[in-house]
Scaffold this motif. Structure first.
Motif, PDB file in Angstrom:
ATOM      1  N   ASP A  89      40.404  28.678  45.674  1.00 21.09           N
ATOM      2  CA  ASP A  89      39.202  29.515  45.792  1.00 21.09           C
ATOM      3  C   ASP A  89      38.951  29.955  47.226  1.00 21.09           C
ATOM      4  N   ARG A  90      39.417  29.151  48.198  1.00 26.73           N
ATOM      5  CA  ARG A  90      39.150  29.450  49.607  1.00 26.73           C
ATOM      6  C   ARG A  90      40.415  29.230  50.436  1.00 26.73           C
ATOM      7  N   LEU A  91      40.663  30.130  51.400  1.00 24.70           N
ATOM      8  CA  LEU A  91      41.849  30.042  52.248  1.00 24.70           C
ATOM      9  C   LEU A  91      41.474  30.022  53.720  1.00 24.70           C
ATOM     10  N   LEU A  92      42.280  29.310  54.500  1.00 28.89           N
ATOM     11  CA  LEU A  92      42.203  29.340  55.954  1.00 28.89           C
ATOM     12  C   LEU A  92      43.504  29.915  56.496  1.00 28.89           C
ATOM     13  N   ASP A  93      43.421  30.611  57.621  1.00 30.84           N
ATOM     14  CA  ASP A  93      44.602  31.208  58.263  1.00 30.84           C
ATOM     15  C   ASP A  93      45.300  32.207  57.350  1.00 30.84           C
ATOM     16  N   ALA A  94      44.528  32.959  56.583  1.00 29.08           N
ATOM     17  CA  ALA A  94      45.088  33.960  55.670  1.00 29.08           C
ATOM     18  C   ALA A  94      44.708  35.359  56.149  1.00 29.08           C
ATOM     19  N   PRO A  95      45.520  36.363  55.842  1.00 28.37           N
ATOM     20  CA  PRO A  95      45.121  37.743  56.144  1.00 28.37           C
ATOM     21  C   PRO A  95      43.782  38.064  55.467  1.00 28.37           C
ATOM     22  N   ALA A  96      43.008  38.892  56.106  1.00 27.67           N
ATOM     23  CA  ALA A  96      41.661  39.193  55.602  1.00 27.67           C
ATOM     24  C   ALA A  96      41.688  39.807  54.211  1.00 27.67           C
ATOM     25  N   ASP A  97      42.769  40.517  53.888  1.00 28.24           N
ATOM     26  CA  ASP A  97      42.827  41.209  52.593  1.00 28.24           C
ATOM     27  C   ASP A  97      43.593  40.423  51.534  1.00 28.24           C
ATOM     28  N   GLN A  98      43.952  39.168  51.811  1.00 26.72           N
ATOM     29  CA  GLN A  98      44.732  38.411  50.827  1.00 26.72           C
ATOM     30  C   GLN A  98      43.893  38.077  49.608  1.00 26.72           C
ATOM     31  N   GLU A  99      44.417  38.413  48.438  1.00 27.03           N
ATOM     32  CA  GLU A  99      43.761  38.092  47.173  1.00 27.03           C
ATOM     33  C   GLU A  99      44.336  36.802  46.604  1.00 27.03           C
ATOM     34  N   THR A 100      43.516  36.086  45.847  1.00 26.19           N
ATOM     35  CA  THR A 100      44.007  34.924  45.108  1.00 26.19           C
ATOM     36  C   THR A 100      43.576  35.041  43.654  1.00 26.19           C
ATOM     37  N   VAL A 101      44.239  34.275  42.814  1.00 26.22           N
ATOM     38  CA  VAL A 101      43.824  34.163  41.416  1.00 26.22           C
ATOM     39  C   VAL A 101      42.559  33.316  41.341  1.00 26.22           C
ATOM     40  N   GLY A 102      42.541  32.235  42.128  1.00 24.97           N
ATOM     41  CA  GLY A 102      41.372  31.367  42.176  1.00 24.97           C
ATOM     42  C   GLY A 102      41.273  30.446  40.972  1.00 24.97           C
ATOM     43  N   GLY A 103      40.203  29.673  40.950  1.00 25.60           N
ATOM     44  CA  GLY A 103      39.947  28.733  39.868  1.00 25.60           C
ATOM     45  C   GLY A 103      39.975  27.297  40.310  1.00 25.60           C
ATOM     46  N   LEU A 104      40.687  27.012  41.421  1.00 26.83           N
ATOM     47  CA  LEU A 104      40.813  25.658  41.937  1.00 26.83           C
ATOM     48  C   LEU A 104      39.843  25.507  43.109  1.00 26.83           C
ATOM     49  N   ASP A 105      38.895  24.581  42.977  1.00 25.46           N
ATOM     50  CA  ASP A 105      37.819  24.417  43.963  1.00 25.46           C
ATOM     51  C   ASP A 105      38.324  23.655  45.183  1.00 25.46           C
ATOM     52  N   VAL A 106      39.188  24.319  45.947  1.00 23.72           N
ATOM     53  CA  VAL A 106      39.752  23.726  47.153  1.00 23.72           C
ATOM     54  C   VAL A 106      39.780  24.755  48.276  1.00 23.72           C
ATOM     55  N   THR A 107      39.803  24.243  49.498  1.00 25.01           N
ATOM     56  CA  THR A 107      40.079  25.056  50.676  1.00 25.01           C
ATOM     57  C   THR A 107      41.496  24.733  51.126  1.00 25.01           C
ATOM     58  N   VAL A 108      42.356  25.732  51.145  1.00 22.29           N
ATOM     59  CA  VAL A 108      43.774  25.546  51.457  1.00 22.29           C
ATOM     60  C   VAL A 108      44.101  26.251  52.773  1.00 22.29           C
TER      61      VAL A 108
END
Length: 213
Positions: A89-108
């Motif tokens: 659900d949340r990313l660090l050090d990712a491009p601003a426009d990166q999309e995810t499928v999501g669903g997992l309540d984690v910060t990666v």
């Protein structure tokens, strides 16, 4: 018990290796590239590769929204390495426009262990056991929500103690690549998750049919 059909998102990454590991654990393993193929599976693997590339290809193939809807509906999904990034659900050090499928309540944190040249093999404590693990530009979990079960952490080295395997309901994710080691315990766990989810769905359908008759 009938054989579950488990797809592997076949847009980029370690597709063949996952298909082989799933088949060895008793699943009917099939590649998935189109929404109609996604709709026909009991579970799905998001393989390692390049998360931004996979996300862009998924959007181009009309798969991103069906993937999100499938996760929301309870489809069991396992993400390895880039797949963990895609489920987060949340990313660090990712491009601003990166999309995810999501669903997992984690910060990666993407590429947390370093670049391609920093790839390495290590050991992960998975429950009461340890498993060999290959890390390639791998992420790790910085923070897990209250419904997320931490399954595995790195043993030793610079990443000692880092969270690299998690589960939330029917969603499973690892930072490492079990499909590259020959150790199929992670795939066996996912096949069991898929069987259990399919059993619950079958029970619910049977209950609805009895109540309507």
């Amino acid at each position: 018990m009938s054989t579950p059909t488990i797809g592997v998102l076949a847009l980029q990454g370690d597709v063949r290796e996952h298909l082989a590991a799933l088949a060895a654990e008793g699943a009917d393993a099939v590649p998935v590239r189109r929404p109609e193929e996604l709709a026909a599976v009991d579970g799905l693997v998001l393989p390692g590769g390049e998360s931004t590339t996979i996300a862009k290809l998924a959007a181009r193939f009309g798969l991103m929204e069906p993937l999100r809807a499938a996760v929301r509906s309870g489809l069991p999904v396992y993400g390895s390495c880039a797949g963990m990034v895609l489920l987060a659900d949340r990313l660090l050090d990712a491009p601003a426009d990166q999309e995810t499928v999501g669903g997992l309540d984690v910060t990666v944190r993407r590429n947390a262990f370093g670049r391609q040249v920093d790839s390495f093999e290590s050991t992960v404590r998975l429950g009461e056991a340890t498993v060999p693990a290959v890390f390639i530009r791998a992420p790790w979990v910085e923070e897990a929500g209250p419904q997320v079960e931490v399954l595995g952490r790195v043993v030793g080295g610079a990443g000692d103690g880092k969270i690299v395997a998690v589960r939330q309901g029917s969603l499973l994710a690892t930072s490492f690549h079990p499909e590259l080691t020959g150790d199929r315990r992670v795939h066996a766990l996912f096949v069991e998750i898929v069987r259990e989810a399919r059993g619950r769905r079958s029970g619910a359908v049977a209950g609805e049919e009895r109540s309507s008759s």
